[in-house]
Design an enzyme around this catalytic site. Structure first.
Site, PDB file in Angstrom:
ATOM      1  N   ASP A 184      17.146 -62.339  42.261  1.00 18.35           N
ATOM      2  CA  ASP A 184      17.264 -60.879  42.213  1.00 18.35           C
ATOM      3  C   ASP A 184      16.204 -60.188  43.059  1.00 18.35           C
ATOM      4  O   ASP A 184      15.277 -60.810  43.561  1.00 18.35           O
ATOM      5  CB  ASP A 184      17.176 -60.387  40.753  1.00 18.35           C
ATOM      6  CG  ASP A 184      16.109 -61.135  39.953  1.00 18.35           C
ATOM      7  OD1 ASP A 184      15.076 -61.519  40.524  1.00 18.35           O
ATOM      8  OD2 ASP A 184      16.316 -61.341  38.738  1.00 18.35           O
ATOM      9  N   ASN A 212      15.126 -60.095  25.661  1.00 22.22           N
ATOM     10  CA  ASN A 212      16.454 -59.753  25.137  1.00 22.22           C
ATOM     11  C   ASN A 212      17.517 -60.774  25.545  1.00 22.22           C
ATOM     12  O   ASN A 212      18.713 -60.549  25.349  1.00 22.22           O
ATOM     13  CB  ASN A 212      16.867 -58.351  25.593  1.00 22.22           C
ATOM     14  CG  ASN A 212      16.959 -58.236  27.107  1.00 22.22           C
ATOM     15  OD1 ASN A 212      16.780 -59.207  27.841  1.00 22.22           O
ATOM     16  ND2 ASN A 212      17.244 -57.033  27.591  1.00 22.22           N
ATOM     17  N   HIS A 215      18.049 -61.901  28.721  1.00 19.98           N
ATOM     18  CA  HIS A 215      18.622 -61.785  30.058  1.00 19.98           C
ATOM     19  C   HIS A 215      18.140 -62.914  30.959  1.00 19.98           C
ATOM     20  O   HIS A 215      17.042 -63.443  30.788  1.00 19.98           O
ATOM     21  CB  HIS A 215      18.317 -60.407  30.685  1.00 19.98           C
ATOM     22  CG  HIS A 215      16.915 -60.236  31.185  1.00 19.98           C
ATOM     23  ND1 HIS A 215      15.995 -59.427  30.558  1.00 19.98           N
ATOM     24  CD2 HIS A 215      16.277 -60.732  32.274  1.00 19.98           C
ATOM     25  CE1 HIS A 215      14.853 -59.446  31.231  1.00 19.98           C
ATOM     26  NE2 HIS A 215      15.008 -60.241  32.279  1.00 19.98           N
ATOM     27  N   GLU A 239      21.653 -58.206  32.121  1.00 19.30           N
ATOM     28  CA  GLU A 239      21.234 -57.642  30.845  1.00 19.30           C
ATOM     29  C   GLU A 239      22.344 -57.795  29.796  1.00 19.30           C
ATOM     30  O   GLU A 239      23.509 -58.011  30.131  1.00 19.30           O
ATOM     31  CB  GLU A 239      20.905 -56.159  31.020  1.00 19.30           C
ATOM     32  CG  GLU A 239      19.776 -55.868  32.001  1.00 19.30           C
ATOM     33  CD  GLU A 239      18.396 -56.158  31.421  1.00 19.30           C
ATOM     34  OE1 GLU A 239      18.297 -56.762  30.345  1.00 19.30           O
ATOM     35  OE2 GLU A 239      17.402 -55.760  32.063  1.00 19.30           O
TER      36      GLU A 239
END
Length: 235
Positions: free
Chosen positions: A67, A136, A138, A143
């Protein structure tokens, strides 16, 4: 899924680097998928040391990163392009032309995402994909959501991710809220995957990843469906 508990962060870094080094030794022209964030830093340090010792050779290795922030040029101190140069590329004998990240300054997101997907396909796919994991769940910047993104895409970052990443930015610096990320489908096409996790704040995400259920609300849980995943973690 093979799960290994490391004694500590140094042990985690050494174990993960050893697996990546083995991949390079098996195939000197390997295509490596790389990750950013705090957890891989020790792995990259170990790889640089192994390269300096002549144990591994990056001369024919190609890398593709997961990313990049939207709106940050490659020269920006907080871009992932800069991170990779500082943590790995400047310390090993890899050709700059063999290192690839999404272009954070691309004006047309759709065109850039398609370009990156075609780049990976043109390289013959990813041999080994290194992943960190967010609190979380990801992976990359995939996400929690209602579905798994199939390919490279532009995405908004969750508040939890923005909070975690803010520590890398100075006072008054705005944390980018958008990023380009490989999709879940892109990640899952890698021939092997290495997931690393360090710290008690990753315990929940790691438990959900390993023990299910598989759900886009915990993106990393999809790794249960991959045939060759190694997880290395430490408290």
């Amino acid at each position: 899924m093979k799960v290994i508990k490391a004694a500590n962060y140094v042990d985690l870094s050494k174990k993960a680097a050893a697996l990546i080094a083995a991949q390079i030794i098996r195939d000197p022209s390997s295509v490596l998928g790389l990750a950013t964030g705090s957890t891989p830093v020790g792995v990259y340090s170990e790889l640089a040391e192994l390269c300096g010792q002549g144990v591994i050779d990056f001369a024919c290795v190609t890398t593709v990163n997961l990313d990049e922030y939207c709106g940050l040029p490659a020269e920006h101190p907080q871009s992932y392009a800069q991170f990779m140069r500082q943590k790995l590329f400047d310390h090993v004998n890899i050709a700059k032309s063999n290192t690839h990240l999404p272009d954070g300054m691309a004006k047309d997101a759709e065109v850039e995402c398609l370009r990156y997907e075609r780049l990976i396909e043109g390289l013959g796919g990813i041999d080994l994909q290194l992943l960190g994991i967010g609190r979380n769940g990801h992976i990359g910047f995939n996400e929690p959501g209602e579905s798994f993104a199939p390919g490279t895409h532009q995405t908004g970052l969750a508040k939890d991710t923005l909070d975690a990443n803010s520590r890398f930015f100075g006072p008054g610096e705005k944390v980018p809220t958008q990023a380009f990320s490989m999709g879940i489908g892109t990640i899952m096409r890698a021939r092997s995957i290495l997931l690393i996790a360090s710290g008690s704040d990753k315990t929940w995400a790691l438990d959900k990843t390993i023990n299910g259920p598989v759900t886009p609300q915990v993106p990393a849980s999809v790794l249960q469906f991959h045939r060759d995943v190694t997880v290395i973690y430490c408290d």
